[in-house]
Scaffold this active site. Structure first.
Site, PDB file in Angstrom:
ATOM      1  CB  SER A  85      16.205  12.524   6.687  1.00 24.11           C
ATOM      2  OG  SER A  85      15.536  12.272   7.920  1.00 24.11           O
ATOM      3  CD  GLU A 124      -4.616   7.171  10.555  1.00 22.81           C
ATOM      4  OE1 GLU A 124      -5.092   8.097   9.873  1.00 22.81           O
ATOM      5  OE2 GLU A 124      -4.440   7.262  11.783  1.00 22.81           O
ATOM      6  CE  LYS A 144       8.006  11.442   6.609  1.00 22.31           C
ATOM      7  NZ  LYS A 144       7.599  12.805   6.770  1.00 22.31           N
ATOM      8  CE1 TYR A 176      15.046  15.221   2.100  1.00 26.46           C
ATOM      9  CE2 TYR A 176      14.980  12.949   2.879  1.00 26.46           C
ATOM     10  CZ  TYR A 176      14.529  14.249   2.935  1.00 26.46           C
ATOM     11  OH  TYR A 176      13.535  14.572   3.823  1.00 26.46           O
ATOM     12  NE  ARG A 216      11.211  14.622  14.032  1.00 22.47           N
ATOM     13  CZ  ARG A 216      10.744  13.670  14.828  1.00 22.47           C
ATOM     14  NH1 ARG A 216      11.349  13.406  15.971  1.00 22.47           N
ATOM     15  NH2 ARG A 216       9.671  12.981  14.491  1.00 22.47           N
ATOM     16  CE  LYS A 232       5.570  12.280   9.479  1.00 21.45           C
ATOM     17  NZ  LYS A 232       5.627  13.711   9.199  1.00 21.45           N
ATOM     18  CE  LYS A 247       7.435  15.887  15.152  1.00 26.43           C
ATOM     19  NZ  LYS A 247       7.580  16.441  13.785  1.00 26.43           N
TER      20      LYS A 247
HETATM   21  C1  PBG Z   1       7.023  16.797   9.559  1.00 23.47           C
HETATM   22  C2  PBG Z   1       7.759  16.001   8.567  1.00 23.47           C
HETATM   23  C3  PBG Z   1       8.758  15.112   8.915  1.00 23.47           C
HETATM   24  C4  PBG Z   1       9.236  14.581   7.737  1.00 23.47           C
HETATM   25  C5  PBG Z   1       8.525  15.158   6.672  1.00 23.47           C
HETATM   26  N1  PBG Z   1       7.582  16.041   7.210  1.00 23.47           N
HETATM   27  C6  PBG Z   1       9.368  14.775  10.225  1.00 23.47           C
HETATM   28  C7  PBG Z   1       8.538  14.481  11.374  1.00 23.47           C
HETATM   29  O1  PBG Z   1       7.387  14.050  11.262  1.00 23.47           O
HETATM   30  O2  PBG Z   1       9.057  14.690  12.464  1.00 23.47           O
HETATM   31  C8  PBG Z   1      10.358  13.588   7.712  1.00 23.47           C
HETATM   32  C9  PBG Z   1      11.056  13.410   6.462  1.00 23.47           C
HETATM   33  C10 PBG Z   1      12.393  12.796   6.584  1.00 23.47           C
HETATM   34  O3  PBG Z   1      12.831  12.312   7.650  1.00 23.47           O
HETATM   35  O4  PBG Z   1      13.078  12.778   5.551  1.00 23.47           O
HETATM   36  N2  PBG Z   1       5.834  17.345   9.206  1.00 23.47           N
END
Ligand code: PBG
Length: 310
Positions: free
Chosen positions: A259, A218, A233, A298, A189, A179, A202
């Site tokens: 998203s 990982e 991701k 989505y 968010r 990720k 992050k």
């Molecule tokens: C956080 C989490 C995130 C997403 C899924 N779980 C955002 C982040 O790491 O800040 C993002 C999914 C998306 O953008 O559709 N645990």
């Protein structure tokens, strides 16, 4: 006849946002066409998934601000929003898989996925202990798959062992193994109410987009610790990672079309720059071609409807 890959609704996982209020659905401005749903709307969503041939939903709660704290205690409340949502889906459609996100960001006052020290640096080991507890709470509520998305080290092993000890041997772990610290998460968010709260970035726990070998390390760690399947991701900017994971490891790999990717397709279509349905189906088949077993998107219900027609 000659297509090398196929896309079907059974490839799709549908992420749903849950609203704490009971006043009806709450549209999300940066995700046009996606809403947060109150728990009472979830049985209908679960039945919709079933009718469309979508095998699994992923649930994400928008925790009320008053229940967020630096210690994220609400994550361990067996009657919290996500647990009520899991039960609502499983009661309405037991055959629809439910995937829950294991991470603290919907519960922390600072929007990070873990507990932090005074300087705001995420504390790996203290977080892992909580994540194992959080996974147990979600499994007890009926989750079929727990999906740690926090990127702490060692959490898959801790969650697997906690699940075994608590008698949840059949609960699967879909690990967000690779990720990236991505700019594509903004609308998510907004949807879970953490964007305004987030202090800093992050990057101390999510990956550098410059790295590919690290992604393979990982993934190897998560599989060794007991992950049943892995997620890469975001999706489209990381097709090379998906391909390399698929070639190196014999576990199902999933893409999360996140998203910001959804928003990009919708914005392009709204601007007249492309046809939404065609853009969507082309991106989804690209994930299959790259080696994905499935895709979290989505657009799942839109895609399933298009596939049902074709
Ligand atoms: C956080 C989490 C995130 C997403 C899924 N779980 C955002 C982040 O790491 O800040 C993002 C999914 C998306 O953008 O559709 N645990």
């Amino acid at each position: 006849m000659l297509a090398e890959t196929v896309l079907t609704p059974s490839d799709l996982i549908w992420p749903l946002f849950i609203a704490a209020g009971e006043d009806g659905e709450e549209p999300i401005a940066t995700l046009p066409g996606v809403s947060r749903y109150p728990v009472r709307n979830l049985p209908a969503k679960a039945r919709e998934a079933r009718a469309l041939g979508i095998p699994c939903v992923a649930l994400f709660p928008n925790t009320p601000p008053g229940l967020r704290s630096s210690g994220a205690a609400e994550a361990l409340n067996p009657d919290n929003l996500i647990c009520r949502a899991v039960k609502a889906v499983k009661d309405a459609a037991p055959d629809i898989g439910v995937l829950t996100d294991v991470a603290l960001d919907p519960y922390t006052a600072h929007g990070h996925d873990g507990l932090t020290d005074e300087a705001g640096y995420v504390l790996n080991d203290a977080t892992v202990e909580m994540l194992a507890e959080q996974a147990l709470v979600q499994a007890a509520a009926g989750a079929d798959i727990v999906a740690p998305s926090d990127m702490m080290d060692g959490r898959v092993a801790a969650i697997r062992s906690a699940l075994e000890q608590a008698g949840h041997a059949n609960v699967q772990i879909m690990a967000y193994a690779a990720k990236y610290a991505s700019a594509f998460y903004g609308p998510f968010r907004d949807a879970v109410g953490s964007r305004g709260l987030l202090k800093g970035d992050k990057k101390s726990y999510q990956m550098d987009p410059a790295n590919a070998a690290e992604a393979l390390r990982e993934v190897a760690l998560d599989i060794a610790e007991g992950a049943d399947h892995v997620i890469v991701k975001p999706g489209l900017p990381y097709l090379d990672i998906i391909r390399r994971v698929k070639e190196r490891f014999e576990v199902p790999v999933f893409a999360y079309q996140v998203s910001g990717e959804y928003a990009m397709i919708e914005a392009a279509a709204a601007a007249g720059a492309g046809d939404r349905d065609a853009l969507l189906l082309e991106t989804l088949i690209a994930f299959k071609r790259a080696g994905c077993a499935g895709i979290l998107t989505y657009h799942a219900p839109v895609a399933a409807r298009l596939l049902g027609k074709s």
